[in-house]
Design an enzyme around this catalytic site. Structure first.
Site, PDB file in Angstrom:
ATOM      1  N   LYS A  38       7.867  -6.724  -5.520  1.00  0.00           N
ATOM      2  CA  LYS A  38       7.678  -5.584  -4.606  1.00  0.00           C
ATOM      3  C   LYS A  38       6.183  -5.269  -4.453  1.00  0.00           C
ATOM      4  CE  LYS A  38       8.384  -2.430  -8.509  1.00  0.00           C
ATOM      5  NZ  LYS A  38       9.392  -1.666  -9.258  1.00  0.00           N
ATOM      6  N   TYR A 264     -22.511  10.248  -0.241  1.00  0.00           N
ATOM      7  CA  TYR A 264     -22.031  11.447   0.441  1.00  0.00           C
ATOM      8  C   TYR A 264     -22.069  12.675  -0.463  1.00  0.00           C
ATOM      9  CZ  TYR A 264     -20.198   8.661   4.333  1.00  0.00           C
ATOM     10  OH  TYR A 264     -20.064   7.841   5.409  1.00  0.00           O
TER      11      TYR A 264
END
Ligand SMILES: *Cc1c(COP(=O)(O)O)cnc(C)c1O
Length: 368
Positions: A38, A264
């Site tokens: 998965k 940032y």
């Protein structure tokens, strides 16, 4: 190994084979192996991994959702595929692709009988999931009468297996709890089988269950994280080889003065002259913001370079003040030595989350 000129995830198929063999060395000959692929085979590449494993001694595959199973079928995976968490809206596609649903409550059980009858199926293989303590998905023992009343009235489905899932198989402080789950599973499955006139397969163990509870292997085991190289304990990790190496390169080096900031919101402010390296990998590639501000690190020429400032979408900046390096040099984010599990720990999470999060934008390179 090729030198990285961009961000790549190398996938080592020899390591995958080694991990499968190690897991199977713990099993009795008769015990089947289901490979859990998965979430892009835990962030690697589900189709490449499944195509490789189906030529080895893997009996079954599992995915979480129907779309994942369809992708495997389209790539040429022919072995049985269990869909652990199907949604009824996709049942027609599930049947069209010979995928086998896990059915875990009355609603989805009824919906699947309806869908399989509509598609004129007989004895369509389904897997009945019981809840034995995880309290996530699954019928309870009290539902067996309901299940039998429905099964006796339809020929469209047949129970291929009965299964459950362990909640804390890696945690040896929870051994009592796990043993109780095993006991419940035995009671429930015996009760259910006594009412059926055939014998479905039984399976319970995930990777840590396989390693810690040999008495609970039943007919099949389901291994995910082990295949990808993690044993969920220091002792077991020694026997596994992580299959993924995440590499990148240095795009640019800056030397900044005391008091300057990086990134940032100016999250990093230097207290001295600092050399930084900017790398082409960010939170959109799977290195989340929780790794920023000194928590996470990368390896450059064998030395640790901590991530400084905030993680950007496409980049991180790392501190290379004490590392002799230049633009274009290779950078290791994780590899079999500096592992994803160790990096994940720095941000208070687990290997599963870090590796499954490596986004599809990162190029996969296969070492076969
Ligand atoms: C994901 C999953 C597994 C695999 O677990 P690992 O710890 O990765 O081995 C097994 N069974 C079920 C039901 C799962 O959801």
């Amino acid at each position: 190994m090729p030198k990285a000129n961009e961000t790549i995830l190398e996938i080592d198929f020899k390591a995958l084979k080694h991990n499968l063999e190690y897991i199977q060395s713990k099993l009795q000959k008769k015990t089947k192996t289901l490979a859990v692929v998965k979430a892009f085979a835990y962030g690697s590449d589900a189709t490449e991994i499944a195509l490789y494993l189906q030529n080895l001694s893997v009996d079954y595959f599992a995915v979480a959702y129907i779309n994942e199973g369809i992708a495997l079928r389209q790539a040429g995976v022919t072995k049985p595929i269990l869909v652990l968490h199907p949604q009824a809206i996709n049942f027609k596609e599930l049947i069209g692709n010979c995928l086998e649903p896990s059915l875990y409550n009355a609603k989805i059980f009824n919906e699947f009988i309806e869908a399989s009858s509509k598609e004129n199926q007989t004895n369509y293989p389904v897997h009945i999931k019981f809840n034995t303590g995880l309290n996530r998905l699954g019928f309870s023992e009290n539902d067996i009468d309901f299940l039998m009343s429905k099964l006796n009235k339809t020929t469209s489905i047949k129970v291929a297996s009965i299964f459950s899932h362990l909640a804390a198989s890696e945690d040896l402080n929870e051994t009592k709890f796990t043993q109780n789950q095993i006991k419940s599973f035995n009671i429930i499955s015996e009760n259910f089988i006594s009412k059926l006139d055939y014998k479905p397969m039984l399976h319970l163990c995930n990777t840590s269950g396989i390693l810690n509870y040999p008495e609970a292997h039943f007919d099949m085991v389901r291994t995910g994280i082990g295949l990808y190289g993690f044993g969920n304990s220091e002792k077991e990790n020694k026997h596994f080889k992580p299959i993924g190496t995440l590499k990148t390169v240095i795009s640019q080096i800056h030397t900044i003065n005391k008091g300057e900031s990086v990134g940032y919101n100016r999250a990093y402010k230097s207290s001295d002259i600092t050399k930084t390296a900017t790398l082409p990998i960010g939170h959109a590639d799977g290195i989340g913001r929780q790794y920023g501000n000194g928590k996470g690190f990368v390896i450059i020429h064998g030395q640790k370079a901590p991530i400084i400032g905030n993680v950007c979408m496409d980049m991180i900046m790392v501190n290379v003040t004490t590392i002799a390096c230049k633009e274009g040099d290779e950078v290791i984010v994780f590899d079999p030595k500096s592992t994803a599990e160790h990096l994940a720990e720095q941000a208070n999470t687990i290997s599963y989350e870090l590796i499954t999060g490596i986004s599809q934008r990162v190029k996969r390179v296969y070492l076969k």
